[in-house]
Write an enzyme that holds these catalytic residues in place. Structure first.
Site, PDB file in Angstrom:
ATOM      1  N   GLU A  21       0.843  -1.205   0.000  1.00  0.00           N
ATOM      2  CA  GLU A  21       0.000   0.000   0.000  1.00  0.00           C
ATOM      3  C   GLU A  21       0.873   1.247   0.000  1.00  0.00           C
ATOM      4  OE1 GLU A  21      -2.104  -0.973   3.536  1.00  0.00           O
ATOM      5  OE2 GLU A  21      -3.194  -2.606   2.557  1.00  0.00           O
ATOM      6  N   GLU A  59      -5.092  -6.850   2.537  1.00  0.00           N
ATOM      7  CA  GLU A  59      -3.844  -7.437   3.038  1.00  0.00           C
ATOM      8  C   GLU A  59      -3.816  -8.953   2.945  1.00  0.00           C
ATOM      9  OE1 GLU A  59      -5.577  -5.109   4.764  1.00  0.00           O
ATOM     10  OE2 GLU A  59      -4.248  -3.398   5.002  1.00  0.00           O
ATOM     11  N   PHE A 111       2.264  -0.956   8.704  1.00  0.00           N
ATOM     12  CA  PHE A 111       2.482  -1.067  10.155  1.00  0.00           C
ATOM     13  C   PHE A 111       2.289  -2.522  10.590  1.00  0.00           C
ATOM     14  CE2 PHE A 111       1.151   3.313   9.640  1.00  0.00           C
ATOM     15  CZ  PHE A 111       1.730   4.041  10.669  1.00  0.00           C
ATOM     16  N   ASP A 165       1.108  -3.469  13.178  1.00  0.00           N
ATOM     17  CA  ASP A 165      -0.198  -3.521  13.852  1.00  0.00           C
ATOM     18  C   ASP A 165      -1.313  -3.975  12.905  1.00  0.00           C
ATOM     19  OD1 ASP A 165       0.531  -1.393  16.341  1.00  0.00           O
ATOM     20  OD2 ASP A 165       1.575  -1.074  14.449  1.00  0.00           O
ATOM     21  N   PHE A 166      -1.101  -3.831  11.603  1.00  0.00           N
ATOM     22  CA  PHE A 166      -2.159  -4.151  10.635  1.00  0.00           C
ATOM     23  C   PHE A 166      -2.173  -5.630  10.243  1.00  0.00           C
ATOM     24  CE2 PHE A 166      -1.822   0.405   8.641  1.00  0.00           C
ATOM     25  CZ  PHE A 166      -2.148   0.956   9.867  1.00  0.00           C
ATOM     26  N   HIS A 211      -0.830   1.607  16.301  1.00  0.00           N
ATOM     27  CA  HIS A 211       0.186   2.013  15.322  1.00  0.00           C
ATOM     28  C   HIS A 211       1.579   2.057  15.938  1.00  0.00           C
ATOM     29  CE1 HIS A 211      -3.405   3.420  13.185  1.00  0.00           C
ATOM     30  NE2 HIS A 211      -2.688   3.546  12.093  1.00  0.00           N
TER      31      HIS A 211
END
Lengths: 336, 340
Positions: A31, A62, A85, A87-88, A131
């Site tokens: 992305e 994703e 990130f 976190d994603f 994040h």
């Protein structure tokens, strides 16, 4: 001739560009990696150089594009996927830990998945709980994934080239605070000498960043920088700290860890990931198994105390290891 | 267009091969599991999801594929892999967990990989759909005329991976074919209770993908729809979605009590057994006699008996093999060196 200096972000982008030039099977997707150059600059200049066929901006899918990287890798390509990130990763975990990590094993070694999955980690700038995580321990816990966590521009380039050439899936975690971004807190170590020609750094080789005799600090990523600053202060107090940058968690350089602990007899682990069931506990377990008798004091660890990363500045600073915190912990360790 | 005798007989033989394999695996599966069922006992332990009843889909699609066309499959993979042309011995040995198996005993019935046939599958619903997208992406990047095919159930059409994959495949105009095998149930939950549209073929429109629903019991219908989709992909014209409505004759897995089935429905579906339907068509055309059919069955039974004997005679992998194949390359170069 003066050494060429690069930020970590540019060092990573250069590593990817050189491998894309060398090997036409290498391509990158993710992305905002195209025109934007990656939110953290790790893909800057690649689109201009290689075009949209090999530098592919993806939709926010994703599970789809990380799974597609797995499929392309099993068909002989060498994809790099960036997911902004760490976190994603929740939305794509199935593709990561059930497919990317396991296909080689489940196939009895008959199918390879040579891909790199790279992402940004770390806090310290009030981006809060979704994040700011590190989470490398989570992936190091899962068999089948190599885990690379560089701390300097030089290492970032050499480890990225190694990661792309490696035949196994590699997760490559860069800390936002080491990238040399204009919009982050200045970090002098985020810029450093990087040779122009391609080079590799083998996985599983820790780097002794500073030699010392009184205690060993085991760490990686941005915490290497903080530990080096702490070691500087400790030296003024007459405490000699050895700082070891692990560089890769999988494979882990056990030999260097054990060698250092046998020399200093005291160990402090500095980790920006969560404290329980992670890197710090694993390192202490290894030391207990292999060098318990050499320890003059119980091992100590500094890590995020099992809370999500809070937003407010004083709260966040209270949970992420700081230079002062490292100095204090080292003093306590020496007093044991 | 009427199919040739050769094509129809080829499809018939493949369906019989799959059915015979599955029914024999079922018999073997219950060895050591009676009178008390213990999933870990017998020569074939673990869960077992068999393909009987859905043969027309695997046979009709794979008849258009070359060995180098990538295929991703599911937790119910035997039919697809057999139709792709696997060595039955190595497949059966893998199901037995033997060293000579496709994956040297590390995969088992749900995780069969055959790199020569570009075949992979797995136990996670929807997990293989993005892999087909990636394989198709690799094909397109190299400018090859191969096609990637993903088989999955109607249950998988409700997982995000399906929707993300269809969008990516359409967006990048990839040589991919997506086959929804709608066998009406995701374990026990009927499609009517899980899916807001009547047919998953309707979902193609959401991604600008041509989509078609076919009778999955009718191998000719599957063969024709798949042929068009595969050719379209080979020509570089992008992906197609095919929904094949079919029925599993043996439940979700062996041991499924199937008390969720409305009474009599399975018997009704068995009236439309895909193999019997094609046999009738062939006989009506005078292309198959009872003797021919029996000869085919006997030949397939012998092939499978040979595979079974190979699997039974093969050795188990040594326990220490559990520790290999995590990585391609040595875990830690320095440790390797220091250990000599």
């Amino acid at each position: 001739m003066a050494e060429r200096l690069l930020t970590t972000a540019r060092a990573i982008a250069e590593a990817i560009a050189q491998e894309m030039e060398r090997d036409e099977r290498v391509f990158i997707m993710g992305e905002d990696i195209g025109a934007y150059g990656g939110i953290f600059g790790a893909t800057q200049g690649l689109l201009e150089k290689f075009g949209p066929e090999r530098v592919m901006d993806t939709p926010i899918s994703e599970m789809g594009f990380i799974g597609a990287a797995v499929g392309a890798a099993t068909e002989g390509m060498r994809p790099i996927a960036e997911l902004m990130f760490v976190d994603f990763f929740g939305v794509a975990m199935d593709q990561i830990f059930n497919h990317m990590a396991k296909i080689h094993y489940m196939s009895g070694g008959n199918v390879n998945v040579p891909m790199v999955l790279m992402t940004a980690i770390g806090g310290g700038y009030s981006d809060a709980a979704q994040h700011s995580q590190c989470l490398y321990s989570l992936f190091a816990h899962t068999p089948g994934i190599k885990v690379v966590v560089p701390s300097t521009p030089y290492d970032a380039k050499g480890l990225m080239i190694q990661a792309i050439r490696d035949d196994d899936p590699v997760m490559y975690f860069f800390h936002k605070g080491i990238m040399g971004l204009g919009w982050m807190a200045p970090n002098p170590r985020a810029t450093g000498p990087v040779p122009e020609e391609p080079y590799t750094i083998p996985f599983g080789q820790a780097d002794v960043k500073r030699e010392g005799s009184d205690l060993t600090i085991l760490t990686l990523s941005l915490m290497v920088h903080r530990s080096l600053d702490a070691a500087e202060q400790l030296a003024e107090e007459g405490i000699s700290a050895e700082v070891i940058d692990l560089r890769t968690l999988v494979p882990l350089d056990r030999a260097t860890i054990i060698e250092s602990v046998k020399k200093t007899h005291r160990v402090l682990i500095v980790d920006e990931d969560y404290k329980s069931f992670g890197m710090s506990g694993e390192l202490i377990a290894i030391i207990a198994e292999e060098a318990l008798d050499y320890l003059d004091a119980p091992p100590k660890r500094l890590a995020v105390p099992d809370v999500p990363i809070p937003y407010s500045r004083p709260l966040e600073q209270a949970v992420i290891p700081s230079v002062e915190g490292i100095v204090q912990a080292a003093r306590e360790l020496m007093a044991e | 267009m009427a199919l040739s005798r050769e094509t129809l007989l080829g499809l018939y033989e493949m369906m019989v091969k799959i059915r015979t394999f599955e029914e024999r695996v079922a018999e073997i599966y219950y060895e050591g599991k009676q009178p008390v069922f213990n999933i870990a006992a017998g020569p074939v332990p673990g869960e077992m999801h068999l393909y009987s009843g859905q043969e027309a889909v695997a046979a009709g699609v794979c008849a258009h594929l070359r060995p180098d066309d990538p295929v991703t499959s599911t937790h119910r993979p035997h039919g697809h892999l057999i139709a792709k042309g696997v060595d039955l011995k190595r497949m059966m040995a893998e199901i037995f967990g033997k060293e000579t198996g496709l994956c040297h005993g590390k995969g088992g019935h749900m995780h069969l990989f055959d790199p020569e046939l570009h075949f992979g599958c797995g136990g996670i619903v929807g997990g293989g759909i993005p892999h087909a997208v990636g394989a198709a992406l690799a094909i397109k990047k190299r400018g090859e005329d191969r096609v990637a095919v993903s088989f999955f159930g109607e249950g998988a059409a409700n997982i995000g991976a399906f929707h993300e994959s269809l969008n990516l495949a359409a967006l990048w105009k990839l040589p991919a074919v997506f086959i929804v095998e709608d066998n009406l149930y995701a374990i026990s939950v009927p499609k009517t209770a899980s899916t807001a549209v009547r047919s998953n073929a309707e979902r193609g429109a959401a991604y600008g993908i041509p989509a078609v629903q076919v009778d999955g019991q009718d191998v000719v219908a599957v063969y024709e729809a798949a042929g068009e989709a595969v050719e379209r992909a080979r020509r570089g014209e992008g992906p197609t979605l095919i929904e094949a409505v079919c029925y599993r004759f043996r439940g979700h897995f062996e041991g499924d009590p199937e008390h969720y089935l409305p009474e009599g429905t399975k018997e009704q579906w068995k009236q439309r057994d895909p193999i019997a339907l094609l046999a009738k068509q062939l006989k009506d055309q005078g292309w198959l006699t009872d003797e021919d059919a029996q000869a085919i069955e006997e030949r397939m039974t012998a092939l499978i008996a040979e595979a079974e004997a190979f699997a039974r005679e093969s050795a188990y992998p040594p326990p220490e093999a559990a520790l290999t194949d995590v990585f391609v390359q040595a875990e830690s170069p320095r440790e390797e060196q220091s250990h000599g």
